[in-house]
Design a protein around this motif. Structure first.
Motif, mmCIF file in Angstrom:
data_model
loop_
_atom_site.group_PDB
_atom_site.id
_atom_site.type_symbol
_atom_site.label_atom_id
_atom_site.label_comp_id
_atom_site.label_asym_id
_atom_site.label_seq_id
_atom_site.Cartn_x
_atom_site.Cartn_y
_atom_site.Cartn_z
ATOM 1 N N PRO A 146 40.447 9.318 -54.689
ATOM 2 C CA PRO A 146 41.869 8.941 -54.755
ATOM 3 C C PRO A 146 42.727 9.689 -53.728
ATOM 4 O O PRO A 146 43.680 9.131 -53.195
ATOM 5 N N GLN A 147 42.365 10.935 -53.430
ATOM 6 C CA GLN A 147 43.176 11.719 -52.482
ATOM 7 C C GLN A 147 43.185 11.104 -51.087
ATOM 8 O O GLN A 147 44.054 11.416 -50.273
ATOM 9 N N PHE A 148 42.185 10.233 -50.783
ATOM 10 C CA PHE A 148 42.135 9.618 -49.468
ATOM 11 C C PHE A 148 42.584 8.155 -49.500
ATOM 12 O O PHE A 148 42.300 7.372 -48.591
ATOM 13 N N GLY A 149 43.290 7.786 -50.555
ATOM 14 C CA GLY A 149 43.721 6.403 -50.712
ATOM 15 C C GLY A 149 44.619 5.896 -49.592
ATOM 16 O O GLY A 149 44.676 4.703 -49.342
ATOM 17 N N ARG A 150 45.325 6.804 -48.914
ATOM 18 C CA ARG A 150 46.229 6.354 -47.847
ATOM 19 C C ARG A 150 45.616 6.523 -46.459
ATOM 20 O O ARG A 150 46.316 6.397 -45.447
ATOM 21 N N LEU A 151 44.317 6.808 -46.411
ATOM 22 C CA LEU A 151 43.668 7.016 -45.116
ATOM 23 C C LEU A 151 43.736 5.754 -44.259
ATOM 24 O O LEU A 151 43.521 4.641 -44.749
ATOM 25 N N ARG A 152 44.057 5.939 -42.988
ATOM 26 C CA ARG A 152 43.980 4.847 -41.998
ATOM 27 C C ARG A 152 42.878 5.219 -41.015
ATOM 28 O O ARG A 152 42.864 6.350 -40.505
ATOM 29 N N ALA A 153 41.945 4.295 -40.764
ATOM 30 C CA ALA A 153 40.757 4.709 -40.006
ATOM 31 C C ALA A 153 40.191 3.608 -39.131
ATOM 32 O O ALA A 153 40.295 2.424 -39.438
ATOM 33 N N ASP A 154 39.581 4.059 -38.036
ATOM 34 C CA ASP A 154 38.733 3.228 -37.178
ATOM 35 C C ASP A 154 37.303 3.719 -37.361
ATOM 36 O O ASP A 154 36.984 4.845 -36.977
ATOM 37 N N PHE A 155 36.476 2.899 -37.988
ATOM 38 C CA PHE A 155 35.047 3.201 -38.069
ATOM 39 C C PHE A 155 34.432 2.714 -36.768
ATOM 40 O O PHE A 155 34.149 1.544 -36.590
ATOM 41 N N HIS A 156 34.246 3.670 -35.864
ATOM 42 C CA HIS A 156 33.945 3.296 -34.477
ATOM 43 C C HIS A 156 32.465 2.950 -34.304
ATOM 44 O O HIS A 156 31.623 3.429 -35.061
ATOM 45 N N SER A 157 32.206 2.098 -33.318
ATOM 46 C CA SER A 157 30.850 1.623 -33.008
ATOM 47 C C SER A 157 30.111 1.259 -34.296
ATOM 48 O O SER A 157 29.023 1.746 -34.574
ATOM 49 N N PHE A 158 30.737 0.375 -35.042
ATOM 50 C CA PHE A 158 30.252 0.115 -36.399
ATOM 51 C C PHE A 158 28.869 -0.543 -36.395
ATOM 52 O O PHE A 158 28.636 -1.540 -35.709
ATOM 53 N N ALA A 159 27.959 0.041 -37.194
ATOM 54 C CA ALA A 159 26.614 -0.520 -37.341
ATOM 55 C C ALA A 159 26.109 -0.234 -38.750
ATOM 56 O O ALA A 159 24.918 -0.043 -38.967
ATOM 57 N N GLY A 160 27.038 -0.214 -39.697
ATOM 58 C CA GLY A 160 26.695 0.233 -41.046
ATOM 59 C C GLY A 160 26.216 -0.860 -41.985
ATOM 60 O O GLY A 160 25.962 -0.595 -43.159
ATOM 61 N N GLY A 161 26.115 -2.102 -41.478
ATOM 62 C CA GLY A 161 25.614 -3.175 -42.325
ATOM 63 C C GLY A 161 26.706 -3.865 -43.122
ATOM 64 O O GLY A 161 27.849 -3.399 -43.207
ATOM 65 N N LEU A 162 26.311 -5.001 -43.700
ATOM 66 C CA LEU A 162 27.285 -5.900 -44.306
ATOM 67 C C LEU A 162 27.941 -5.334 -45.568
ATOM 68 O O LEU A 162 29.154 -5.444 -45.747
ATOM 69 N N ALA A 163 27.160 -4.717 -46.444
ATOM 70 C CA ALA A 163 27.742 -4.221 -47.703
ATOM 71 C C ALA A 163 28.780 -3.143 -47.410
ATOM 72 O O ALA A 163 29.882 -3.137 -47.986
ATOM 73 N N MET A 164 28.432 -2.249 -46.498
ATOM 74 C CA MET A 164 29.370 -1.188 -46.090
ATOM 75 C C MET A 164 30.615 -1.807 -45.469
ATOM 76 O O MET A 164 31.749 -1.445 -45.800
ATOM 77 N N ALA A 165 30.391 -2.754 -44.565
ATOM 78 C CA ALA A 165 31.516 -3.387 -43.872
ATOM 79 C C ALA A 165 32.464 -4.022 -44.878
ATOM 80 O O ALA A 165 33.683 -3.899 -44.757
ATOM 81 N N ARG A 166 31.911 -4.698 -45.861
ATOM 82 C CA ARG A 166 32.780 -5.421 -46.809
ATOM 83 C C ARG A 166 33.704 -4.477 -47.548
ATOM 84 O O ARG A 166 34.874 -4.778 -47.752
ATOM 85 N N GLU A 167 33.172 -3.330 -47.966
ATOM 86 C CA GLU A 167 34.063 -2.396 -48.673
ATOM 87 C C GLU A 167 35.109 -1.799 -47.725
ATOM 88 O O GLU A 167 36.284 -1.665 -48.087
#
Ligand code: ZN
Length: 260
Positions: A146-167
């Motif tokens: 919850p403490q990171f609920g306001r995080l804004r982020a770029d997951f760079h060079s993304f290769a984490g797969g579909l399930a990860m991407a969806r979340e």
């Protein structure tokens, strides 16, 4: 050339061989690259990284500590980083993250150093540049806190797969795509594209790594973000101009300090 400028949202310009930086930037500008985000990997790099940014109006940086270098993080470094981020050219915190593939730093240290950087980013309302490799479960556990609920982020060079991407997509994060999307066998990288809202896509080279086809195996350069954008246009079924306009808009929305 009337194509909208494209932005290389992740290039380690500090890693280019001495004397090649200016030529690499000029070569990119000649191909219509209109901006560059340079992520630091250690606080000891900050002066060099900021120096490059201050010599070039179209270069901005992220300042932080890469998971490989998590052991360099010392008591007081959150305060030190806070001071460094006051620089107008420092538009994000990073490159920070988790890397359980190389495990260059112990995992619990990586997680603690990441949490301290995210806390600071939220406090300063700055986005973060995230590196994630073979650490999906731990990374998802972090973003769900919850403490990171306001995080804004770029997951760079993304290769984490579909399930990860969806979340990550559902949480409103941006995903950065590198030359990997041009690799013939990288269907696992391309398959997430249809699930992304257009507003969540960034393009990058990850210079000097991950050169796109047809430069694969050679040192990567920010000029090659054009090849990344061209392939992204094919995958999204739109024009290169649309990709460059869209991803540049996304860049300045996320890294809003660069637009100021
Ligand atoms: Zn990087």
């Amino acid at each position: 050339m009337s194509r909208p400028a494209i932005i290389d949202s992740h290039c380690h310009l500090q890693n280019l061989p001495a004397g090649e930086l200016e030529a690499a930037l000029d070569a990119a500008r000649e191909r219509g690259v209109g901006g560059f985000l340079l992520p630091a990997v250690r606080l000891a790099d900050a002066d060099e990284v900021l120096g490059i940014c201050h010599r070039h109006s179209d270069v901005w940086c992220a300042l932080g500590v890469h998971p490989h270098d998590a052991l360099t993080w010392q008591d007081g470094d959150q305060e030190r980083l806070r001071g460094l981020l006051a620089d107008p050219k420092a538009v994000a915190v990073g490159e920070c993250g988790l890397d359980f593939y190389y495990d260059h730093s112990p995992r619990e240290v990586q997680e603690r150093v990441l949490a301290e950087q995210w806390e600071l980013a939220i406090e300063l309302d700055l986005p973060v540049v995230v590196h994630n490799r073979d650490s999906n479960d731990a990374m998802l556990a972090m973003v769900r806190r919850p403490q990171f609920g306001r995080l804004r982020a770029d997951f760079h060079s993304f290769a984490g797969g579909l399930a990860m991407a969806r979340e990550l997509i559902e949480r409103g994060f941006y995903l950065g795509f590198s030359g990997m999307i041009t690799f013939p066998k990288a269907d696992n990288v391309r398959e997430v594209l249809p699930f992304l809202a257009a507003e969540q896509i960034l393009v990058e080279t990850d210079t000097p790594y991950l050169a796109p086809v047809p430069y694969r195996g050679k040192p990567n350069r920010p000029a090659y973000v054009v090849e990344v954008g061209e392939r992204l246009a094919v995958e999204l079924g739109c024009s290169y101009s649309e990709v460059s306009a869209l991803t540049s808009r996304n860049f300045f929305r996320l890294y809003s300090k660069a637009a100021a």
